[in-house]
Design an enzyme around this catalytic site. Sequence first.
Site, PDB file in Angstrom:
ATOM      1  CG  MET A  10     109.301  54.236  50.480  1.00  0.00           C
ATOM      2  SD  MET A  10     107.631  53.600  50.556  1.00  0.00           S
ATOM      3  CE  MET A  10     107.457  52.767  49.042  1.00  0.00           C
ATOM      4  CG  ASP A  29     123.467  42.955  40.908  1.00  0.00           C
ATOM      5  OD1 ASP A  29     122.567  42.418  41.580  1.00  0.00           O
ATOM      6  OD2 ASP A  29     123.492  42.920  39.664  1.00  0.00           O
ATOM      7  CE1 TYR A 118     107.581  42.310  46.237  1.00  0.00           C
ATOM      8  CE2 TYR A 118     105.440  42.230  47.317  1.00  0.00           C
ATOM      9  CZ  TYR A 118     106.762  42.618  47.311  1.00  0.00           C
ATOM     10  OH  TYR A 118     107.276  43.308  48.388  1.00  0.00           O
ATOM     11  CE  LYS A 122     110.041  40.388  49.793  1.00  0.00           C
ATOM     12  NZ  LYS A 122     111.364  41.036  49.917  1.00  0.00           N
ATOM     13  CD1 TRP A 143      99.112  47.635  51.020  1.00  0.00           C
ATOM     14  CD2 TRP A 143      97.543  49.072  51.721  1.00  0.00           C
ATOM     15  NE1 TRP A 143      97.908  47.269  50.469  1.00  0.00           N
ATOM     16  CE2 TRP A 143      96.935  48.121  50.877  1.00  0.00           C
ATOM     17  CE3 TRP A 143      96.749  50.075  52.289  1.00  0.00           C
ATOM     18  CZ2 TRP A 143      95.577  48.155  50.581  1.00  0.00           C
ATOM     19  CZ3 TRP A 143      95.386  50.100  52.016  1.00  0.00           C
ATOM     20  CH2 TRP A 143      94.811  49.152  51.163  1.00  0.00           C
TER      21      TRP A 143
END
Length: 277
Positions: A10, A29, A118, A122, A143
Amino acid sequence: MIVVSGARGMLGTYLDGDGILKTDLPELDVTDAVAVRKFVAAHRPELFLHLAALTDVDQCERQPELAERVNVTATRNVAGACAEADCAMLYVSTAQVFPGTKPSGYVETDATGPVNVYGRTKLAGEEVVRATVAKHYIVRTSWLMGGGADTEKKFVGKLLELMKTGRELRVVDDKRGSPTYARDLAETLRKLTESGRFGTYHAANRGSCTRFELARALTELTGADVSVHPVPSTDFPLPARRPDSEVLLTTELARAGLPLLRPWREALRGYLHEWGY
Ligand SMILES: NC(=O)c1ccc[n+]([C@@H]2O[C@H](COP(=O)([O-])OP(=O)(O)OC[C@H]3O[C@@H](n4cnc5c(N)ncnc54)[C@H](OP(=O)(O)O)[C@@H]3O)[C@@H](O)[C@H]2O)c1
């Protein structure tokens, strides 16, 4: 040259320009340490924008080893290669490193305390970057929306799909965040990295809302004939717990004299316009 990993996601959609080399699976990768080192040695970038991550929060909860490999081990690979090549590194992190108990929003120096896999992976990625690369930027965001119909896998994209067929939508009203247009974030990353002011930053469109309020804004701005009803998150049990607040305050951007991102509703309007609404 600037290298971008996870560039077909995104945020990567909006990172184009001269001297930018975009990579993603399968050609690079980032969990493969040797491949990453060879790639950096071959291209000798001045800056590595490390976007690649396992961003599906429920998948991270279901497959914690995979989350660890993609979000932590791969970040260690990139950080190690950057340190070896004297290349600056930018790591995109998340508001989910925080426990979510501050509806008014988190500043960069607030205590972390993730509530899911998650967020934990992170955060571990952040720690690796801080410990390994002196010339680093860590940018937490919240978001994200962006990429249009083909790429957007998150809330706004899903809701626009649902709004095509549903007339009544039930949307959770007890989770709050700072919706952020990936195009605006990409522009902020460009300005930040041009400034050379290394450090940890929050970057999000200004203000905050609940998922329900965001859905209402979407119906208002698109003119969709859909009724949106607020419900508690307990109505939608999910594998991963979400923090109640993913609101970010962009204190360090302001301190660095960098432009703040526009209010989220304006950004949403811009995004919908891009998408042809
Ligand atoms: N989306 C949000 O709301 C949000 C919020 C806060 C922070 N962030 C952070 O912002 C960054 C960019 O997010 P995004 O929304 O653009 O994510 P995204 O759309 O999920 O894109 C991530 C990209 O990384 C790729 N990737 C996954 N594993 C890889 C590997 N082993 N090697 C190379 N590439 C790999 C993915 O490929 P596949 O699709 O083929 O797996 C995908 O193209 C991430 O670090 C994320 O943690 C996102």
